[in-house]
Write a protein that holds these residues in place. Structure first.
Motif, mmCIF file in Angstrom:
data_model
loop_
_atom_site.group_PDB
_atom_site.id
_atom_site.type_symbol
_atom_site.label_atom_id
_atom_site.label_comp_id
_atom_site.label_asym_id
_atom_site.label_seq_id
_atom_site.Cartn_x
_atom_site.Cartn_y
_atom_site.Cartn_z
ATOM 1 N N LYS A 29 19.114 -31.104 -7.465
ATOM 2 C CA LYS A 29 19.414 -31.005 -8.898
ATOM 3 C C LYS A 29 20.770 -31.613 -9.252
ATOM 4 O O LYS A 29 20.897 -32.283 -10.288
ATOM 5 C CB LYS A 29 19.342 -29.551 -9.348
ATOM 6 N N PRO A 30 21.799 -31.433 -8.415
ATOM 7 C CA PRO A 30 23.076 -32.089 -8.747
ATOM 8 C C PRO A 30 22.971 -33.611 -8.789
ATOM 9 O O PRO A 30 23.652 -34.248 -9.588
ATOM 10 C CB PRO A 30 24.008 -31.615 -7.623
ATOM 11 N N ILE A 31 22.133 -34.167 -7.929
ATOM 12 C CA ILE A 31 21.946 -35.624 -7.959
ATOM 13 C C ILE A 31 21.331 -36.030 -9.292
ATOM 14 O O ILE A 31 21.781 -36.989 -9.936
ATOM 15 C CB ILE A 31 21.046 -36.077 -6.793
ATOM 16 N N PHE A 32 20.304 -35.306 -9.697
ATOM 17 C CA PHE A 32 19.665 -35.599 -10.983
ATOM 18 C C PHE A 32 20.666 -35.477 -12.123
ATOM 19 O O PHE A 32 20.749 -36.357 -12.995
ATOM 20 C CB PHE A 32 18.490 -34.650 -11.214
ATOM 21 N N GLU A 33 21.437 -34.396 -12.127
ATOM 22 C CA GLU A 33 22.367 -34.150 -13.236
ATOM 23 C C GLU A 33 23.447 -35.230 -13.290
ATOM 24 O O GLU A 33 23.781 -35.728 -14.371
ATOM 25 C CB GLU A 33 22.981 -32.762 -13.078
ATOM 26 N N GLU A 235 26.911 -41.205 -0.876
ATOM 27 C CA GLU A 235 27.247 -39.821 -0.529
ATOM 28 C C GLU A 235 26.029 -39.045 -0.054
ATOM 29 O O GLU A 235 26.111 -38.217 0.853
ATOM 30 C CB GLU A 235 27.878 -39.140 -1.742
ATOM 31 N N HIS A 236 24.865 -39.343 -0.666
ATOM 32 C CA HIS A 236 23.641 -38.606 -0.335
ATOM 33 C C HIS A 236 22.702 -39.417 0.557
ATOM 34 O O HIS A 236 21.572 -38.994 0.794
ATOM 35 C CB HIS A 236 22.926 -38.196 -1.621
ATOM 36 N N GLU A 237 23.183 -40.580 1.026
ATOM 37 C CA GLU A 237 22.385 -41.439 1.905
ATOM 38 C C GLU A 237 20.980 -41.675 1.333
ATOM 39 O O GLU A 237 19.968 -41.507 1.997
ATOM 40 C CB GLU A 237 22.293 -40.836 3.308
ATOM 41 N N VAL A 238 20.954 -42.080 0.067
ATOM 42 C CA VAL A 238 19.689 -42.286 -0.632
ATOM 43 C C VAL A 238 19.017 -43.558 -0.114
ATOM 44 O O VAL A 238 19.635 -44.634 -0.114
ATOM 45 C CB VAL A 238 19.932 -42.413 -2.152
ATOM 46 N N PRO A 239 17.766 -43.484 0.327
ATOM 47 C CA PRO A 239 17.060 -44.708 0.726
ATOM 48 C C PRO A 239 16.693 -45.535 -0.508
ATOM 49 O O PRO A 239 16.269 -44.983 -1.532
ATOM 50 C CB PRO A 239 15.811 -44.173 1.433
ATOM 51 N N HIS A 260 9.041 -40.194 -1.755
ATOM 52 C CA HIS A 260 8.891 -39.237 -0.661
ATOM 53 C C HIS A 260 10.235 -38.639 -0.247
ATOM 54 O O HIS A 260 10.299 -37.618 0.431
ATOM 55 C CB HIS A 260 8.213 -39.887 0.551
ATOM 56 N N SER A 261 11.329 -39.306 -0.647
ATOM 57 C CA SER A 261 12.665 -38.783 -0.377
ATOM 58 C C SER A 261 13.116 -37.942 -1.570
ATOM 59 O O SER A 261 13.221 -38.459 -2.682
ATOM 60 C CB SER A 261 13.652 -39.933 -0.157
ATOM 61 N N PRO A 262 13.395 -36.640 -1.374
ATOM 62 C CA PRO A 262 13.854 -35.811 -2.508
ATOM 63 C C PRO A 262 15.106 -36.367 -3.165
ATOM 64 O O PRO A 262 15.236 -36.329 -4.389
ATOM 65 C CB PRO A 262 14.120 -34.450 -1.851
ATOM 66 N N GLN A 263 16.037 -36.895 -2.364
ATOM 67 C CA GLN A 263 17.276 -37.437 -2.939
ATOM 68 C C GLN A 263 16.987 -38.670 -3.801
ATOM 69 O O GLN A 263 17.517 -38.813 -4.907
ATOM 70 C CB GLN A 263 18.266 -37.803 -1.825
ATOM 71 N N ALA A 264 16.141 -39.574 -3.275
ATOM 72 C CA ALA A 264 15.811 -40.782 -4.028
ATOM 73 C C ALA A 264 15.028 -40.436 -5.289
ATOM 74 O O ALA A 264 15.228 -41.045 -6.346
ATOM 75 C CB ALA A 264 15.018 -41.747 -3.150
ATOM 76 N N LEU A 267 17.420 -39.076 -7.868
ATOM 77 C CA LEU A 267 18.210 -40.160 -8.451
ATOM 78 C C LEU A 267 17.372 -40.954 -9.447
ATOM 79 O O LEU A 267 17.846 -41.304 -10.534
ATOM 80 C CB LEU A 267 18.731 -41.069 -7.344
ATOM 81 N N GLY A 268 16.121 -41.226 -9.088
ATOM 82 C CA GLY A 268 15.252 -41.975 -9.996
ATOM 83 C C GLY A 268 15.010 -41.247 -11.295
ATOM 84 O O GLY A 268 15.068 -41.837 -12.382
ATOM 85 N N GLU A 269 14.745 -39.958 -11.209
ATOM 86 C CA GLU A 269 14.525 -39.171 -12.426
ATOM 87 C C GLU A 269 15.779 -39.143 -13.285
ATOM 88 O O GLU A 269 15.715 -39.255 -14.516
ATOM 89 C CB GLU A 269 14.107 -37.740 -12.056
ATOM 90 N N GLY A 270 16.941 -39.016 -12.636
ATOM 91 C CA GLY A 270 18.186 -38.995 -13.393
ATOM 92 C C GLY A 270 18.483 -40.315 -14.068
ATOM 93 O O GLY A 270 18.920 -40.357 -15.224
#
Length: 287
Positions: A29-33, A235-239, A260-264, A267-270
């Motif tokens: 959620k912090p990545i999205f925000e 920072e979040h090693e986003v693929p 498939h990557s929660p971090q990616a 980020l995409g949604e944000g």
């Protein structure tokens, strides 16, 4: 008895977004925000007018034979997976016709400027030295473009996203070719030649697969020198993988983020919330 009030389209979209964000998990959620609050100079994917120039339209055909080196990013496997998905977006079909009416060709692959028709191009400054007032002139100039006429096969392109236009792929003397076709139309000359036509189409299955597996977003060039955006990536090693498909100066690059990557995905949604244009929605509108 009154019917229950239906939610507004905006409320429905916000509810769907909230649901997706809820599925991201607390850690994402912090990545999205942070991504949703980025102040980047997003702009719409460039629009292309209806003209006779093959290179003056969306260059989706490049995806079919996209070299792996066209994608950049820190991890080879991420680039390879994105490449494998992208090349499935475009389908190609080849057809050979023994007889094809020359007058049906209405566009050029190699052409300078944006013209609405071959007649406009033939009347332009680019073709000012070509003068066709007789059948003999017609044959002279057509033979410049097609040296083996009348035994030469026409090489033509057709793209689903360019409507019914048929583009002549020849590189030799496009001005002479355009002027000869315009003259044949004007005089009602029926000239038939063999033709090889390459058809490009957007694959429904390929598009659906990309939408399920990736966020594909148009990112401004300034994003790659923006400290806040780059910090999110590193920072979040986003693929991710980057694709530079549009060759016009200042055109956006496309950022592919695997869902498939929660971090990616976060980020995409944000980035969507921040205003990044959705490449796949753009492609769907063209199909």
């Amino acid at each position: 008895m009154s019917l229950p009030e239906q939610p507004s389209p905006l409320a429905s979209r916000l509810a769907a977004l909230a649901q997706r964000v809820g599925l991201l998990g607390r850690g994402c959620k912090p990545i999205f925000e942070r991504a949703s609050q980025l102040q980047l100079p997003f702009s719409e994917i460039p629009t292309f007018g209806d003209n006779i120039c093959w290179l003056g339209g969306p260059p989706l055909q490049r995806l079919k034979d996209l070299p792996r080196s066209a994608l950049s990013g820190p991890v080879q496997e991420d680039k390879a997976e994105a490449h494998a998905a992208l090349v499935q977006l475009i389908e190609v079909e080849h057809r050979h016709l023994e007889q094809f009416d020359l007058r049906l060709v209405d566009s050029l692959v190699h052409c300078d400027g944006s013209y609405g028709s071959l007649e406009d191009y033939a009347a332009s400054e680019a073709c000012r030295q070509i003068r066709i007032i007789s059948y003999r002139d017609f044959l002279k100039h057509l033979s410049k473009a097609l040296p083996e006429y009348p035994h030469q096969s026409l090489e033509l392109f057709h793209a689903q996203w360019r409507g019914e236009r048929l583009f002549w792929a020849g590189e030799s003397h496009p001005e002479a070719f355009a002027s000869a076709v315009a003259y044949a139309r004007l005089r009602g000359l029926e000239i038939t030649l063999p033709a090889h036509i390459t058809y490009y189409r957007i694959s429904p299955d390929g598009l659906r697969d990309l939408e399920q597996r990736y966020h594909a977003l148009a990112m401004p060039c300034a994003a790659w020198s923006d400290a806040s955006f780059m910090q999110l990536l590193m920072e979040h090693e986003v693929p991710y993988a980057r694709l530079s498909l549009l060759r016009t100066p200042g055109a956006p690059e496309f950022l592919l983020l695997p869902k498939h990557s929660p971090q990616a995905c976060a980020l995409g949604e944000g980035l969507l919330q921040a205003g990044a244009p959705d490449m796949l929605q753009y492609v769907r509108e063209l199909s």
